[in-house]
Write an enzyme that holds these catalytic residues in place. Structure first.
Site, mmCIF file in Angstrom:
data_model
loop_
_atom_site.group_PDB
_atom_site.id
_atom_site.type_symbol
_atom_site.label_atom_id
_atom_site.label_comp_id
_atom_site.label_asym_id
_atom_site.label_seq_id
_atom_site.Cartn_x
_atom_site.Cartn_y
_atom_site.Cartn_z
ATOM 1 N N LYS A 35 0.811 -1.219 0.000
ATOM 2 C CA LYS A 35 0.000 0.000 0.000
ATOM 3 C C LYS A 35 0.845 1.271 0.000
ATOM 4 O O LYS A 35 0.351 2.354 0.262
ATOM 5 C CB LYS A 35 -0.951 -0.017 1.201
ATOM 6 C CG LYS A 35 -1.951 -1.179 1.157
ATOM 7 C CD LYS A 35 -2.923 -1.118 2.313
ATOM 8 C CE LYS A 35 -2.605 -2.179 3.334
ATOM 9 N NZ LYS A 35 -3.490 -2.176 4.483
ATOM 10 N N CYS A 36 2.111 1.140 -0.314
ATOM 11 C CA CYS A 36 3.044 2.271 -0.340
ATOM 12 C C CYS A 36 2.941 2.986 -1.693
ATOM 13 O O CYS A 36 2.649 2.367 -2.718
ATOM 14 C CB CYS A 36 4.467 1.752 -0.127
ATOM 15 S SG CYS A 36 5.758 3.011 -0.224
ATOM 16 N N GLY A 37 3.206 4.280 -1.698
ATOM 17 C CA GLY A 37 3.226 5.046 -2.939
ATOM 18 C C GLY A 37 4.278 4.556 -3.917
ATOM 19 O O GLY A 37 4.191 4.835 -5.117
#
Length: 159
Positions: A35-37
């Site tokens: 869920k990281c950019g």
């Protein structure tokens, strides 16, 4: 022999794998978070893996949930996300700590044998470590470094 090869890691199914299984390979080891950019880097990591896997190159992904809870709770969700969204088929492992008092031995080795900016601790998801075929850390790359920008360093190790 490198101490790297004395370390064991766990696959998503709980099976233990010895890092010595990767001896003789150039490795790009990455702490990941779904869920990281920076998650779109999975696509670039996959491209590098596909391009060089026949030349003894492997990408190894190690999910971590230590930076703003950006990883799924279950390993199954993580694996499904990576495969469905980015076609990841390079080896991925069970979620682990990459910093702090419970830091896994693998990341202890990687951070002790590479220079970080200001400190050796991993500061965010998608920190990348390039390891030569002898198990020595020869490069550390910031989370924002696109994997395709590491390709020349990978090629140099494979030459």
């Amino acid at each position: 022999m490198s101490k790297l090869y004395e370390i064991e890691v766990e696959k998503p199914n709980g099976e233990t794998v010895a890092m010595s299984d990767y001896k003789g390979n150039v490795l790009l080891i990455v702490n990941t978070a779904s869920k990281c950019g920076f998650a779109p880097q999975f696509a670039e990591l996959q491209k590098l893996y596909e391009k060089y896997k026949e030349n003894n190159f492997t990408v190894l992904g190690f999910p971590s949930d230590q930076f703003l809870n950006q990883e799924f709770d279950s390993t199954e969700e993580t694996m499904e996300f990576c495969q469905m969204n980015y076609g990841v088929n390079f080896p991925m492992f069970k979620k682990m700590d990459v910093k702090g008092k419970d830091k896994h031995l693998l990341f202890e080795y990687l951070t002790e044998n590479s220079k970080g900016l200001l400190s050796k601790e991993i500061k965010w998801n998608f920190t990348k470590f390039l390891v030569n075929e002898s198990g020595e850390v020869i490069g550390r790359y910031a989370p924002k470094t696109n994997p395709k920008d590491i390709e020349k360093d990978i090629q140099a190790q494979l030459a």
